[in-house]
Write a protein that holds these residues in place. Structure first.
Motif, short mmCIF file in Angstrom:
data_model
loop_
_atom_site.label_atom_id
_atom_site.label_comp_id
_atom_site.label_asym_id
_atom_site.label_seq_id
_atom_site.Cartn_x
_atom_site.Cartn_y
_atom_site.Cartn_z
N THR A 6 -5.58 13.06 5.53
CA THR A 6 -6.58 13.26 6.57
C THR A 6 -6.08 14.28 7.59
OG1 THR A 6 -7.33 10.96 6.33
CG2 THR A 6 -7.86 12.07 8.41
N LEU A 7 -7.01 15.10 8.07
CA LEU A 7 -6.75 16.03 9.17
C LEU A 7 -7.67 15.65 10.32
CD1 LEU A 7 -5.65 18.63 10.53
CD2 LEU A 7 -7.45 19.89 9.31
N VAL A 8 -7.07 15.45 11.51
CA VAL A 8 -7.84 15.17 12.72
C VAL A 8 -7.62 16.32 13.69
CG1 VAL A 8 -8.22 13.58 14.64
CG2 VAL A 8 -7.55 12.67 12.40
N VAL A 9 -8.70 16.95 14.12
CA VAL A 9 -8.64 18.00 15.13
C VAL A 9 -8.93 17.32 16.47
CG1 VAL A 9 -9.47 20.25 15.91
CG2 VAL A 9 -9.44 19.70 13.45
N THR A 10 -7.95 17.34 17.36
CA THR A 10 -8.03 16.52 18.56
C THR A 10 -7.34 17.20 19.74
OG1 THR A 10 -7.70 14.25 19.38
CG2 THR A 10 -6.00 15.13 17.90
N HIS A 11 -6.88 16.42 20.69
CA HIS A 11 -6.35 16.90 21.97
C HIS A 11 -4.90 16.45 22.13
CE1 HIS A 11 -10.57 17.66 23.14
NE2 HIS A 11 -10.79 16.57 22.43
N GLY A 12 -4.19 17.09 23.06
CA GLY A 12 -2.79 16.75 23.30
C GLY A 12 -2.57 15.29 23.67
N GLY A 13 -3.40 14.76 24.56
CA GLY A 13 -3.26 13.36 24.97
C GLY A 13 -3.51 12.41 23.82
N ALA A 14 -4.50 12.70 22.99
CA ALA A 14 -4.79 11.84 21.84
C ALA A 14 -3.66 11.90 20.81
CB ALA A 14 -6.12 12.24 21.21
N ILE A 15 -3.05 13.06 20.64
CA ILE A 15 -1.91 13.16 19.73
C ILE A 15 -0.76 12.31 20.27
CG2 ILE A 15 -0.13 14.70 18.79
CD1 ILE A 15 -2.33 16.89 18.64
N MET A 67 0.83 -1.19 0.00
CA MET A 67 0.00 0.00 0.00
C MET A 67 0.87 1.25 0.00
SD MET A 67 -3.20 -0.22 2.59
CE MET A 67 -4.74 -0.17 1.77
N LYS A 68 0.33 2.29 -0.59
CA LYS A 68 1.04 3.56 -0.62
C LYS A 68 0.82 4.32 0.69
CE LYS A 68 0.98 5.88 -4.42
NZ LYS A 68 0.56 6.66 -5.57
N PRO A 69 1.79 5.13 1.08
CA PRO A 69 1.61 5.94 2.28
C PRO A 69 0.62 7.08 2.05
CG PRO A 69 3.66 6.50 1.21
CD PRO A 69 3.09 5.33 0.45
N TYR A 70 0.09 7.59 3.15
CA TYR A 70 -0.78 8.76 3.09
C TYR A 70 -0.37 9.72 4.21
CZ TYR A 70 -3.50 6.80 6.99
OH TYR A 70 -3.90 6.30 8.20
N THR A 71 -0.79 10.96 4.07
CA THR A 71 -0.47 11.99 5.04
C THR A 71 -1.57 12.08 6.09
OG1 THR A 71 0.71 13.24 3.35
CG2 THR A 71 0.12 14.42 5.35
N GLN A 125 -3.58 27.19 10.74
CA GLN A 125 -2.69 26.04 10.62
C GLN A 125 -3.14 25.11 9.51
OE1 GLN A 125 0.22 25.69 11.64
NE2 GLN A 125 0.38 25.17 13.80
N ALA A 126 -4.45 24.94 9.37
CA ALA A 126 -5.00 24.01 8.38
C ALA A 126 -5.09 24.60 6.98
CB ALA A 126 -6.38 23.54 8.84
N SER A 127 -4.97 25.91 6.89
CA SER A 127 -5.10 26.57 5.59
C SER A 127 -4.06 26.03 4.61
CB SER A 127 -4.94 28.08 5.76
OG SER A 127 -5.01 28.72 4.51
N GLY A 128 -4.53 25.59 3.48
CA GLY A 128 -3.62 25.11 2.44
C GLY A 128 -3.25 23.64 2.54
N LEU A 129 -3.69 22.95 3.59
CA LEU A 129 -3.40 21.52 3.66
C LEU A 129 -4.23 20.79 2.61
CD1 LEU A 129 -3.48 20.76 7.52
CD2 LEU A 129 -1.48 21.08 6.05
N ALA A 130 -3.60 19.87 1.92
CA ALA A 130 -4.30 19.07 0.90
C ALA A 130 -4.84 17.81 1.57
CB ALA A 130 -3.35 18.73 -0.23
N VAL A 131 -6.05 17.91 2.12
CA VAL A 131 -6.67 16.76 2.78
C VAL A 131 -8.01 16.43 2.13
CG1 VAL A 131 -5.51 17.13 4.98
CG2 VAL A 131 -7.74 18.16 4.59
#
Length: 186
Positions: free
Chosen positions: A135-144, A1-5, A39-45
């Motif tokens: 994919t972009l996930v908006v989450t918390h410090g502990g989850a990161i 499989m190919k990698p993803y961001t 921060q998310a501006s311009g991310l290709a997700v």
């Protein structure tokens, strides 16, 4: 499989700083939401996922409105549940108990709260269910930190050495099916 961001974005600064915020559903400041959107501006997700708590979901909604992406809510991306300590400042908690927790959050979880390993299991399940596309996930410090544990193999002590301020963006390259699945992107 190919990698993803995979991009992991910590929510913006909460309206009331200095509290242990796990399941406590509090809002971020307008400036914190704007910082996340910047921060998310311009991310290709292709996919936008958020914790179900307001401090994440408000930022994800702003990002979704700007990018045209729908927001998928997933409670597995919540912060560690701090139990009886949730919503309290550190100064209101017994210093020895809090120190034991920070030294080993799995052996000494907050009273009535969640052990580190439980957080790691639920975030790992959320990671496993991701589709292999940007994919972009908006989450918390502990989850990161739990995601970095799963994807990079960092142990608990190593994870606490990462500074993850509000609004920080961590970008990873994920290779599905590999033992350790990522490389941190520059």
């Amino acid at each position: 499989m190919k990698p993803y961001t995979l991009h992991l974005l910590r929510h913006g600064a909460p309206e009331v700083p200095g509290l242990l915020l796990g399941r406590t559903d509090t809002a971020s400041t307008a400036e914190g939401i704007a910082a996340c959107a910047a921060q998310a501006s311009g991310l290709a997700v292709e996919t936008l996922i958020s914790s179900d708590l307001t401090r994440c979901h408000a930022a994800a909604t702003a990002i979704g409105e700007a990018s045209g992406l729908p927001v998928t809510t997933d409670p597995r991306w919540r912060e560690l549940d701090f139990g009886d300590w949730d919503g309290l400042p550190g100064s209101a908690i017994d210093a020895e108990a809090l120190g034991r927790f920070w030294s080993d959050p799995d052996a000494h979880p907050p009273p009535g709260g969640e052990a580190w390993s439980a957080l790691a299991v639920r975030v790992s399940a959320a990671l496993t269910d991701l589709e292999p596309h940007p994919t972009l996930v908006v989450t918390h410090g502990g989850a990161i930190r739990a995601a970095l544990h799963r994807l990079c193999g960092f142990d608990q002590r190593q994870l606490w050495s990462f500074d993850l301020p509000y609004g920080v963006l961590v970008s990873l390259q994920v290779w599905p099916g590999a033992a350790h699945l990522v490389a941190i992107r520059p």
